[in-house]
Structure formats: C-alpha cells, structure tokens
Motif scaffolding. Structure first.
Motif, short mmCIF file in Angstrom:
data_model
loop_
_atom_site.label_atom_id
_atom_site.label_comp_id
_atom_site.label_asym_id
_atom_site.label_seq_id
_atom_site.Cartn_x
_atom_site.Cartn_y
_atom_site.Cartn_z
N ASN A 29 0.60 -1.20 0.06
CA ASN A 29 0.06 0.15 0.02
C ASN A 29 0.82 1.32 0.06
OD1 ASN A 29 -2.54 -0.46 -0.23
ND2 ASN A 29 -3.21 0.07 1.81
N ASP A 30 1.94 1.20 0.70
CA ASP A 30 2.87 2.40 0.77
C ASP A 30 3.40 2.69 -0.64
OD1 ASP A 30 3.04 2.52 3.26
OD2 ASP A 30 4.72 1.67 3.83
N ASN A 31 3.86 1.79 -1.25
CA ASN A 31 4.35 2.12 -2.73
C ASN A 31 3.13 2.05 -3.91
OD1 ASN A 31 7.29 1.35 -2.74
ND2 ASN A 31 6.27 0.19 -1.30
N LEU A 32 1.81 1.46 -3.50
CA LEU A 32 0.95 1.69 -4.40
C LEU A 32 0.50 3.45 -4.46
CD1 LEU A 32 -1.50 0.43 -6.15
CD2 LEU A 32 -2.88 0.05 -4.08
N LEU A 33 0.32 3.76 -3.20
CA LEU A 33 -0.01 5.31 -3.13
C LEU A 33 1.12 6.12 -3.48
CD1 LEU A 33 -1.99 7.41 -1.72
CD2 LEU A 33 -0.74 6.90 0.38
N LYS A 34 2.31 5.92 -3.12
CA LYS A 34 3.33 6.68 -3.51
C LYS A 34 3.44 7.01 -4.95
CE LYS A 34 6.52 5.13 -1.14
NZ LYS A 34 7.94 4.91 -0.31
N ASN A 35 3.59 5.84 -5.68
CA ASN A 35 3.69 5.63 -7.24
C ASN A 35 2.46 6.37 -8.11
OD1 ASN A 35 6.12 4.75 -8.54
ND2 ASN A 35 4.49 3.60 -9.74
N ALA A 36 1.33 6.09 -7.33
CA ALA A 36 -0.05 6.59 -7.99
C ALA A 36 0.03 8.13 -7.83
CB ALA A 36 -1.31 6.37 -7.59
N VAL A 37 0.65 8.51 -6.90
CA VAL A 37 0.65 10.07 -6.68
C VAL A 37 1.59 10.66 -7.73
CG1 VAL A 37 1.13 11.98 -5.16
CG2 VAL A 37 -0.43 10.24 -4.31
N ILE A 38 2.97 9.92 -7.85
CA ILE A 38 3.86 10.54 -8.70
C ILE A 38 3.42 10.41 -9.98
CG2 ILE A 38 6.17 9.69 -9.52
CD1 ILE A 38 6.93 8.85 -6.75
N VAL A 39 2.60 9.55 -10.42
CA VAL A 39 2.05 9.28 -11.83
C VAL A 39 1.21 10.55 -12.09
CG1 VAL A 39 0.44 7.98 -13.48
CG2 VAL A 39 2.29 6.69 -12.13
N LEU A 40 0.36 10.90 -11.18
CA LEU A 40 -0.61 11.98 -11.40
C LEU A 40 0.28 13.20 -11.37
CD1 LEU A 40 -3.47 11.13 -8.70
CD2 LEU A 40 -3.67 10.96 -11.08
N ILE A 41 1.27 13.39 -10.69
CA ILE A 41 1.91 14.66 -10.76
C ILE A 41 2.70 14.81 -12.34
CG2 ILE A 41 4.24 15.92 -9.97
CD1 ILE A 41 3.27 14.71 -7.01
N ASN A 42 3.28 13.75 -12.52
CA ASN A 42 4.10 13.41 -13.54
C ASN A 42 3.50 13.59 -14.95
OD1 ASN A 42 6.88 14.04 -13.75
ND2 ASN A 42 7.39 11.76 -14.16
N PHE A 43 2.39 13.02 -14.98
CA PHE A 43 1.39 12.72 -16.37
C PHE A 43 0.06 13.18 -16.25
CE2 PHE A 43 4.64 9.39 -15.94
CZ PHE A 43 5.56 9.38 -16.97
N GLY A 163 3.51 -3.11 -5.65
CA GLY A 163 3.09 -1.86 -5.58
C GLY A 163 3.31 -0.63 -6.44
N GLN A 164 4.63 -0.84 -6.86
CA GLN A 164 5.05 0.33 -8.02
C GLN A 164 4.28 -0.08 -9.47
OE1 GLN A 164 9.23 0.54 -7.54
NE2 GLN A 164 9.16 1.81 -6.27
N VAL A 165 4.09 -1.13 -9.63
CA VAL A 165 3.53 -1.46 -10.92
C VAL A 165 2.11 -1.15 -10.90
CG1 VAL A 165 3.26 -3.50 -12.55
CG2 VAL A 165 5.60 -3.01 -11.61
N ALA A 166 1.67 -1.62 -9.59
CA ALA A 166 0.22 -1.74 -9.74
C ALA A 166 -0.14 -0.36 -9.54
CB ALA A 166 -0.45 -2.33 -8.40
N GLY A 167 0.57 0.62 -8.93
CA GLY A 167 0.22 2.03 -8.87
C GLY A 167 0.38 2.80 -10.15
N THR A 168 1.12 2.43 -11.08
CA THR A 168 0.83 2.85 -12.51
C THR A 168 -0.04 2.36 -13.26
OG1 THR A 168 3.69 3.12 -12.30
CG2 THR A 168 2.50 3.05 -14.31
N VAL A 169 -0.50 1.09 -13.07
CA VAL A 169 -1.38 0.70 -13.88
C VAL A 169 -2.55 1.30 -13.49
CG1 VAL A 169 -2.55 -1.52 -14.52
CG2 VAL A 169 -0.22 -1.44 -14.60
N LEU A 170 -2.95 1.27 -11.95
CA LEU A 170 -4.19 1.21 -11.71
C LEU A 170 -4.69 2.79 -11.74
CD1 LEU A 170 -4.60 -0.85 -8.43
CD2 LEU A 170 -5.54 -1.42 -10.73
N VAL A 171 -3.96 3.63 -11.33
CA VAL A 171 -4.16 5.28 -11.58
C VAL A 171 -4.45 5.72 -12.87
CG1 VAL A 171 -1.89 6.15 -11.91
CG2 VAL A 171 -3.59 7.41 -10.52
N ASN A 172 -3.98 4.68 -14.01
CA ASN A 172 -4.62 5.13 -15.25
C ASN A 172 -5.67 4.26 -16.02
OD1 ASN A 172 -2.43 7.07 -15.96
ND2 ASN A 172 -0.77 5.38 -15.87
N ALA A 173 -6.27 3.40 -14.93
CA ALA A 173 -7.46 2.39 -15.36
C ALA A 173 -8.50 3.18 -15.69
CB ALA A 173 -7.55 1.48 -14.34
N ASP A 174 -8.77 4.27 -14.96
CA ASP A 174 -10.16 4.79 -15.00
C ASP A 174 -9.68 6.28 -14.33
OD1 ASP A 174 -11.35 4.87 -12.28
OD2 ASP A 174 -10.72 2.89 -12.78
#
Length: 626
Positions: A29-43, A163-174
């Motif tokens: 969950n730590d990495n899922l949340l962090k990576n999802a937030v980074i993707v939102l910031i970056n992309f 968690g890092q992979v899932a954060g990238t995939v799921l934040v872009n899923a919808d």
C-alpha cells in the motif's frame, strides 16, 4: 520421502503467516499510494501550491521519510510497553482511515490531501517498523530467525515492486480513480484481517514510562544502541545498505531512459530484477547459514555488492540506443550482462542485510529490542537523506549516472573494510564460512543437545587443524576453544583463533605457567556463561584413532561444575588438514567438498564426568567413520 524443515514451513504457522501478510500489504500500500501520486504529478498535471512537478516528487519522498526522524523513538517505546499484536491492529485500523482520506484526495484530484496521506503512511510505517522486526524473536525459535527475516525481506521487496507497478497501472485504469481507491482500501482491510490473526506478543518492558520528547528519546536510544559494539556496527551496516539502495533507486529511472534508451517498462524490468534479487538472496540466507545467524555472509554480501556494482559500470553501453521497450531490451544479448549485474547486486544485498537484522534481534536485550530497531530506522532515514544529498552534489558536478553508481560501489569497498577492521568478528566468520562451505559438506546430528544459554564445555576428538573451524561454523553459540599454542599461531587460521578469543595452552613440561593461565581463563569464561571447547586428546591423531583423553576435563569441571557435551567429528581423517599422508597441509589436497559429520550426545552433569567415560562416549558416537 521425509520432509526436511525449511523456512517455508513458517507459512503454515499462525505465529508467522499473519505477520507476513500484514507486512506485505502494508508495504504494498505504501508503494501503491506513492507511485500513483507520482504518476498523477508527472503525467496528469496534478498541482499543489504552484510547485513544479520535480519539486513535488522530491517533496513526496521527503514527507514519507520525515516521520521516521520524528516518531521512531516513540514507536520503539510503544512496542516495548504494549502487546505488539495489539499495536499492529491499531496501526492497521489507522491505515484504513488514511486510505479513506486518500480516496477523497483522488476523487477531488487534490495534491494537498494526497501529499498529507503520504506523510500519514510514513507515520504508519514508522509505527510498524520496530514492531515487525522486534516481534520475530518472540514468535520464532532461534533456528528460525534467519529464515523468518529472509522471508520478511523477500516479501518487502516483492511488495515494493508490485506496488509500484500496480500504482502506475491502476491510476491510469479509469478517470474516476475508483480502481486505485478500491485497491488501497482492499489492501488495508486485508492487512487488518491478518493483524487480527496475529498471536499475542507480550510487552518486554511493561513498566517503561513513555517519553514523548522525541528529540531526547531519539538521542537516548541511539546512545543506548552504541553500548553494544556488534549491534551498533550492524545498525550502521544496515543503514549503509539503504544509502546504496537509495542511490540505485533514485538514479534508476533516469539511467533506464537517458543511459539505456529504454521506456518505463525497462525501468520496471530493472527494478524487478533488483527486487527479486534481494528476495532471492534473503531466502537463500537460511540455506547458506545452516539456520543460524551467520555473520560470515555479511562480508560475502558486501564483496558481491562491490564486484557487481563495478561490473555494472563496464556493462553499461557507451551511448543510449533508440527508445526500447522491455521486450526489445531483453532481445538484445548485449544487455544480458547488465541485467545479470542488477539481479546479482540484489542477491548479494540479501546476503548482506538479512544476517545483520538477525544479529540486531538476537543480541539486543529483549526489553530494548524494539528501540534498537527504532534506532535503526532513524539511522536508515538519515543515511538516505545523506545519500540524496551526495547524489545531488555529484549530479551538480556533471558526474554521469554510470560513474555515480561506480563511485557508490567503490565507496562500499572502503566502508566495508572500515567496518570489518572495527569488528573483526565479521571477517573471522567469513573465513570460517568460506573454508567450511568450500571444502566440506557438513551434516549435523544432535546439536540441539548444546544448551542455548549458560555455560557448558564441549569435548571432541581431534583429527585435523580444521576441527575448531568446523565446530565454530556449526554451533550457533560463540565458542572459546582451548588449543595447543602452536596451532593457535598457525598462519591465516591464527587470525580466526585470535578473533574468536581462543585460549592457547602449552604442556606443563613446556610452560607450566601458560597451562595455569589457560585453566584460569577457562574458569573465567565458564563463570561468564560462555561455551568452552577442548580436545582432550591434546594432539592431532596420527593414525585416525581416538587417543587417550587427558584428565584436564576433570580438573575443569571440578573447578567450575558445568554440563559437558560429548561431540564427535566423522570423515575428517584423510583431509588435507589431517596427518594421514604425513605432515598436515604439506601434501597435495586429495579431495574437495567431501562429506563429513558432526555429532553431539546428550550433555552430562559435572558429577558424571570422567575422562575415560567421555572417551568411550565420543568413540561410540563417531563409530567406524574416521
């Protein structure tokens, strides 16, 4: 076919599986949340207070680390004072509340809320960190400690990459971010369910008063940790690993894109190789260490980190290719050496870090164990911040990323040499581990007869110059060997014997004062609760048979009545270090990795000990296998 116990058997037990699942989903969950937030910031253009994206990403990393500085000391105290399983449940309940706040942040696309949740997850990890490592010695038996640590490390690194992979995939899923919110809440609920299944872990210092002054407590637990030199140097060694890891992880995205010409999937591939490498090395520690805390793996691990870190520099292509995805990257055989380096850096990192964690757990006082882990978390955070500053200075100076990684590998060589010079026990255990694992395959029988605590004397037949090292490598407890003063001065092996605080002895006709001093030192060692080993024959066998046991053992137990454990070495006769073919170590070695055995019989009370009876017991224990 009979089943041989191994670390994976722990997954069948309630005293380990719930803790593993709780830790796995928390790190995920730590990495899922962090990576999802980074993707939102970056992309996806998420903003906060008008900050640039690069600064927001750095701020996210800082917000996650900050609680380790602020609250680790308090977390360590709480884990000493209260039941650790109860604290785990409270921490997981808090995680659900944090994930509900994150859901609001994703729904509103609000950077302030999401950054706040990253900070709160840092608090969550700060509270759980001392708990997960300090509870292991309460849940596990001594022989399970290395395997349990290996599985926890493996699970942590696998959960990080997933968690890092899932954060990238799921934040872009919808666009509604429902997928990421459901995943975060689902993992938090799974963690809570697992924590509720953890068995009670009684407080180790229930009367401890909680000092809420984090600055005073932080300095206090660090100062306390320094009182034990092995524990303190192990904490520094673990923090140094995170210094190196922070450099690799911070440079890896740019290394993958700018140096290798890869897209995001190449970065994910290299992260996966590194993480799986650490997991593999962590799990192999139990097999390589014989299910005990084997400090010899630490220099072995640091040597591998240096060698493959240096090789990575030479395996890096001189210029970036066209943009490649992971399939095209793997298809190029020129990249296989580089991928092997990343995987092996991870494997040797596992060899390096797992024994250090096990040493901190086994040698810290139970009532201070959680605070020792808290001190480690503080040091880890400090070293990671210094690592970021170090990498930033090099980058500002125009140093290329491959060169930064090379400098880190070379620094590791210097730091390792410095630590091992301060605590030669690491290097001594490495020499023992290397010699006993390359020359022999040792089977152990009955070593559980050796008491886990308190003084005792081991007596064993004497076949070769390697006998003491075989015993030292097999027995979990440190051993004080009584040995002939000539053997004590043997080149190379003498370093091991001196570092292990062996007790040299000379025959009375050679030096009666030396003999008296040796018996005094044996008595002092036993009075201090240590294990002493003697070879009652007083010399190496010339014919493979057991010679007459001398009466020194009777004098030892008459002076200090302690249990005596008879032991027998089998299969050493005919080795390079024995006298079967003349003088030992002068003829050409006739065999390598030969099968030998070390056997132990039930301990005898001091009142039952006699040299003749011990000789008979050792002879029967050895049998016909010389």
């Amino acid at each position: 076919m009979s089943h041989h116990p191994n670390q994976f058997d722990l997954f069948r037990t309630r005293r380990f599986l719930p803790l593993f699942i709780t830790q796995f989903f928390g790190a995920f969950n730590d990495n899922l949340l962090k990576n999802a937030v980074i993707v939102l910031i970056n992309f996806h253009g998420m903003k906060m207070l008008g900050l640039a994206p690069e600064l927001m990403i750095q701020l996210a990393a800082a917000l996650f680390i900050l609680p380790f500085f602020l609250f680790s000391a308090t977390a360590g105290q709480l884990c000493e004072k209260y039941d650790k399983a109860a604290i785990a449940r409270l921490v997981k309940q808090a995680e659900i509340a944090i994930m509900l706040l994150a859901a609001l942040g994703f729904w509103r696309h609000d950077g302030v809320i999401l950054m706040s949740t990253i900070f709160l997850m840092g608090v969550h990890s700060t509270l759980f960190g001392p708990l997960k490592f300090s509870v292991l010695p309460q849940y596990l038996r001594p022989g399970e400690l290395v395997g349990g640590n290996g599985l926890i490390e493996m699970g942590t690194f696998v959960s990080i990459i997933l968690g890092q992979v899932a954060g990238t995939v799921l934040v872009n899923a919808d666009d509604s971010r429902i997928s990421i919110v459901l995943a975060l809440l689902g993992c938090a609920l799974a963690g809570l369910a697992a924590a509720r299944a953890m068995p009670p872990a009684a407080p180790t210092a229930a009367a401890l008063p909680i000092d809420w002054n984090f600055a005073r407590q932080t300095w206090g637990i660090v100062r306390h940790a320094k009182q034990s030199r092995p524990v303190w140097l192990s904490l520094l060694g673990i923090s140094w690993f995170w210094f190196l890891g922070a450099i690799y992880l911070s440079k890896l995205p740019t290394y993958a894109s700018d140096v290798l010409g890869g897209d995001a999937t190449v970065y994910t591939l290299l992260m996966t190789l590194f993480s799986l490498g650490v997991g593999t090395g962590s799990m192999l520690c139990e097999k390589l260490s014989g299910r005990k805390v084997e400090l010899g793996l630490v220099p072995f691990g640091s040597l591998g980190l240096c060698l493959f870190g240096i090789d990575l520099y030479f395996a890096t292509p001189p210029q970036a290719a066209a943009t490649l995805d992971w399939l095209a990257f793997i298809a190029d055989a020129g990249n296989w050496r580089l991928m092997a380096d990343f995987a092996l850096i991870g494997v040797f990192g596992g060899f390096y870090i797992v024994p250090l964690y096990a040493l901190v757990q086994s040698r810290s006082a139970p009532e201070f164990r959680s605070r020792a882990i808290a001190a480690n978390n503080i040091l880890n955070s400090l070293f990671m911040v210094v690592s970021a500053a170090f990498a930033a200075v090099l980058a500002a100076g125009g140093v290329s990323i491959p060169t930064v990684l090379l400098i880190a590998a070379l620094l590791n060589l210097v730091v390792a040499a410095y630590i091992y010079s301060l605590l030669p026990e690491f290097l001594m255990r490495f020499v023992i581990w290397l010699l006993t694992h390359t020359l022999y395959r040792v089977r152990h029988h009955g070593l559980e007869q050796i008491p886990e605590h308190g003084p005792c004397v081991l007596v064993c037949n004497h076949v070769s110059f390697m006998d003491a090292l075989i015993l030292a490598g097999a027995v979990r407890r440190p051993i004080r060997f009584v040995m002939d003063h000539h053997i004590f001065r043997t080149p190379l092996l003498g370093f091991v014997f001196r570092t292990a605080r062996a007790i040299p002895i000379a025959p009375a006709k050679e030096d009666p004062h030396a003999k008296a001093r040796a018996f005094d030192e044996v008595a002092a060692a036993l009075a201090a609760g240590e294990v002493v080993c003697i070879f009652p024959e007083g010399k190496l066998t010339h014919d493979g048979e057991i010679s007459l046991f001398k009466l020194g053992i009777e004098e030892i137990v008459a002076r200090t009545p302690v249990p005596v454990v008879p032991m027998a070495l089998c299969g050493m006769w005919g080795s390079f270090f024995s006298r079967r073919y003349g003088k030992a170590m002068l003829s050409w070695p006739r065999r390598f990795w030969s099968r030998i055995a070390l056997k132990a019989a039930p301990a005898l009370a001091a009142s039952e000990v006699s040299a003749a009876a011990l000789q008979q017991t050792v002879s029967e224990l050895r049998g016909d296998w010389r």
